[in-house]
Design a protein around this motif. Structure first.
Motif, PDB file in Angstrom:
ATOM      1  N   VAL A 116      16.497  -5.549  -1.051  1.00  0.00           N
ATOM      2  CA  VAL A 116      17.244  -6.463  -1.918  1.00  0.00           C
ATOM      3  C   VAL A 116      17.080  -6.061  -3.383  1.00  0.00           C
ATOM      4  O   VAL A 116      18.041  -6.085  -4.162  1.00  0.00           O
ATOM      5  N   ILE A 117      15.882  -5.666  -3.778  1.00  0.00           N
ATOM      6  CA  ILE A 117      15.657  -5.206  -5.148  1.00  0.00           C
ATOM      7  C   ILE A 117      16.552  -4.000  -5.451  1.00  0.00           C
ATOM      8  O   ILE A 117      17.127  -3.882  -6.534  1.00  0.00           O
ATOM      9  N   GLY A 118      16.712  -3.136  -4.477  1.00  0.00           N
ATOM     10  CA  GLY A 118      17.537  -1.948  -4.682  1.00  0.00           C
ATOM     11  C   GLY A 118      18.997  -2.240  -4.929  1.00  0.00           C
ATOM     12  O   GLY A 118      19.696  -1.424  -5.540  1.00  0.00           O
ATOM     13  N   VAL A 119      19.469  -3.386  -4.487  1.00  0.00           N
ATOM     14  CA  VAL A 119      20.906  -3.670  -4.600  1.00  0.00           C
ATOM     15  C   VAL A 119      21.183  -4.848  -5.532  1.00  0.00           C
ATOM     16  O   VAL A 119      22.276  -5.416  -5.504  1.00  0.00           O
ATOM     17  N   LEU A 120      20.249  -5.184  -6.404  1.00  0.00           N
ATOM     18  CA  LEU A 120      20.474  -6.274  -7.354  1.00  0.00           C
ATOM     19  C   LEU A 120      21.515  -5.923  -8.408  1.00  0.00           C
ATOM     20  O   LEU A 120      22.331  -6.760  -8.810  1.00  0.00           O
ATOM     21  N   ILE A 121      21.503  -4.698  -8.892  1.00  0.00           N
ATOM     22  CA  ILE A 121      22.284  -4.347 -10.077  1.00  0.00           C
ATOM     23  C   ILE A 121      23.798  -4.538  -9.912  1.00  0.00           C
ATOM     24  O   ILE A 121      24.464  -4.947 -10.882  1.00  0.00           O
ATOM     25  N   PRO A 122      24.420  -4.302  -8.747  1.00  0.00           N
ATOM     26  CA  PRO A 122      25.870  -4.507  -8.687  1.00  0.00           C
ATOM     27  C   PRO A 122      26.294  -5.931  -9.045  1.00  0.00           C
ATOM     28  O   PRO A 122      27.347  -6.124  -9.645  1.00  0.00           O
ATOM     29  N   GLY A 123      25.479  -6.920  -8.680  1.00  0.00           N
ATOM     30  CA  GLY A 123      25.814  -8.291  -9.006  1.00  0.00           C
ATOM     31  C   GLY A 123      25.520  -8.673 -10.442  1.00  0.00           C
ATOM     32  O   GLY A 123      25.988  -9.713 -10.929  1.00  0.00           O
ATOM     33  N   LEU A 124      24.745  -7.850 -11.147  1.00  0.00           N
ATOM     34  CA  LEU A 124      24.331  -8.169 -12.508  1.00  0.00           C
ATOM     35  C   LEU A 124      25.011  -7.298 -13.559  1.00  0.00           C
ATOM     36  O   LEU A 124      24.867  -7.557 -14.759  1.00  0.00           O
ATOM     37  N   GLN A 125      25.725  -6.262 -13.138  1.00  0.00           N
ATOM     38  CA  GLN A 125      26.357  -5.360 -14.094  1.00  0.00           C
ATOM     39  C   GLN A 125      27.277  -6.060 -15.096  1.00  0.00           C
ATOM     40  O   GLN A 125      27.229  -5.742 -16.290  1.00  0.00           O
ATOM     41  N   PRO A 126      28.110  -7.029 -14.671  1.00  0.00           N
ATOM     42  CA  PRO A 126      28.990  -7.661 -15.665  1.00  0.00           C
ATOM     43  C   PRO A 126      28.209  -8.289 -16.828  1.00  0.00           C
ATOM     44  O   PRO A 126      28.620  -8.162 -17.987  1.00  0.00           O
ATOM     45  N   GLN A 127      27.085  -8.936 -16.524  1.00  0.00           N
ATOM     46  CA  GLN A 127      26.310  -9.574 -17.589  1.00  0.00           C
ATOM     47  C   GLN A 127      25.525  -8.557 -18.415  1.00  0.00           C
ATOM     48  O   GLN A 127      25.533  -8.599 -19.647  1.00  0.00           O
TER      49      GLN A 127
END
Length: 383
Positions: free
Chosen positions: A20-31
């Motif tokens: 889950v840590i590895g795939v956090l960034i796609p959901g946070l990129q807009p911010q």
């Protein structure tokens, strides 16, 4: 045929945390990238390129890590990837230009390795489709929680440095899971790093996965402009993203319960037809509420479909080597879809993305349904 492996509850939980840590960034990129843009550390054009570059790096690493890394040294590999990701997150707000691209591409490679570790457990599990659904639900909940914290408290007060620092701290906390990780995974048939080529059916199924994600993410990127250009008021359009995220969690959770109990090819085909109907509603919504409902259902089907792709890949390549590449295929599709769609739309009309999405959805479904062997892709497996 690769025999499913048994994992303890602690091992499974630890792998899920790392994955889950590895795939956090796609959901946070807009911010996060939006904060860099607001601070003039990133241009508008560079924002899209940077997001695409990191996702591509994640996909490449998730897909090729098995060729370069040993499944017998999981804890060491996880530790190195977690520490590298955390360090790169901390340093990102303090670099610019080429340094910014280098930092996020390197972070994407490390994040892809963490995803590879999670996929390694999923494809070796007795119920891979169930664990795929659980993994998708967990990552969406985690992304939603962090996005909420960043949007409401961290970034408004501390800017991009605060957002990336929070992400680095969460990543570093993953080190606590290392002692609980499996020490090694059993090799898949022919070995994880074997030089033998994938069977044609496995390649076709992977192409279907890539096309499906290209469809989903290209349409998702333009959801808000689509609504605004169809006369829907901005306040209503702003409801789309949070509602869709909640429906994505629901879709993954329902899929985790039903995957393995329903025929995968039939489900994937039905979802494709439903998505085409939803695209038609988005193209010419009879009302604002119809548009919001269509986008919410689009979010539900987005994650509901993905666990059903796993048994299709395993049926297409029973050695499960093709299934090991599913994360890379998903991320590459997620990045290339919006990249190609950008050449089809304009500021005045983003409607062509719906035609592009429909074509990708149809082609991806044909590839998945056509990648068959002489047995059911959704044969029941022991719990």
């Amino acid at each position: 045929m690769t025999a499913p492996a048994a994992f303890t509850a602690r091992q499974t939980a630890a792998v899920m945390v790392v994955g889950v840590i590895g795939v956090l960034i796609p959901g946070l990129q807009p911010q996060l990238l939006g904060a860099l843009l607001a601070e003039a550390k990133l241009s508008t054009n560079a924002l899209g390129l940077l997001a695409t570059a990191e996702l591509l790096a994640m996909g490449i690493a998730a897909g090729t890590a098995g060729l370069l890394l040993s499944v017998g040294r999981l804890r060491l590999i996880a530790a190195a990837a977690l520490m590298a990701t955390a360090a790169l997150d901390l340093g990102t707000p303090f670099v610019s230009g080429g340094g910014l691209f280098a930092a996020r591409i390197a972070a994407g490679l490390a994040e892809g390795v963490l995803i590879w570790i999670a996929i390694g457990l999923i494809v070796r599990a007795r119920r891979p489709e169930r664990w795929s659904g659980i993994y998708l639900a967990l990552q969406t909940v985690a992304q939603l929680a962090l996005a909420t914290a960043m949007g409401l408290a961290v970034i408004p007060r501390f800017g991009s440095a605060g957002g990336f620092t929070l992400l680095a701290l969460v990543t570093a906390l993953g080190l606590a899971a290392l002692p609980l990780l499996p020490r090694a995974y059993a090799d898949l048939d022919h070995g994880d790093a074997a030089g033998s080529a994938l069977p044609a059916r496995g390649i076709i199924a992977l192409a279907g996965v890539t096309l499906y994600l290209a469809f989903i993410v290209s349409v998702w990127v333009y959801i808000e402009p689509l609504g605004l250009q169809r006369g829907i008021d901005a306040a209503t359009v702003r409801l789309v993203a949070p509602l869709s995220l909640a429906m994505q969690v629901a879709g993954a959770a329902v899929a985790a319960m039903l995957a393995g109990r329903l025929p995968a090819r039939a489900v994937v085909s039905a979802i494709a037809m439903a998505n085409l109907v939803l695209l038609a509603v988005m193209a010419a919504p009879p009302s604002a509420s119809a548009f919001v409902i269509a986008t919410a259902l689009f979010g539900f089907l987005w994650l509901f479909a993905m666990p059903f792709q796993v048994p299709i890949l395993i049926a297409a390549d029973p050695s499960r080597r093709a299934a090991m590449l599913i994360g890379g295929a998903q991320l590459i599709g997620s990045s290339l879809g919006p990249f190609i769609a950008a050449f089809l739309v304009s500021d005045r009309d983003v409607g062509p993305v719906l035609w592009f999405g429909a074509a990708c959805a149809a082609a991806g479904t044909i590839a998945l349904v056509g990648a068959r062997v002489g047995r059911s892709a959704a044969a029941p497996r022991p719990a």
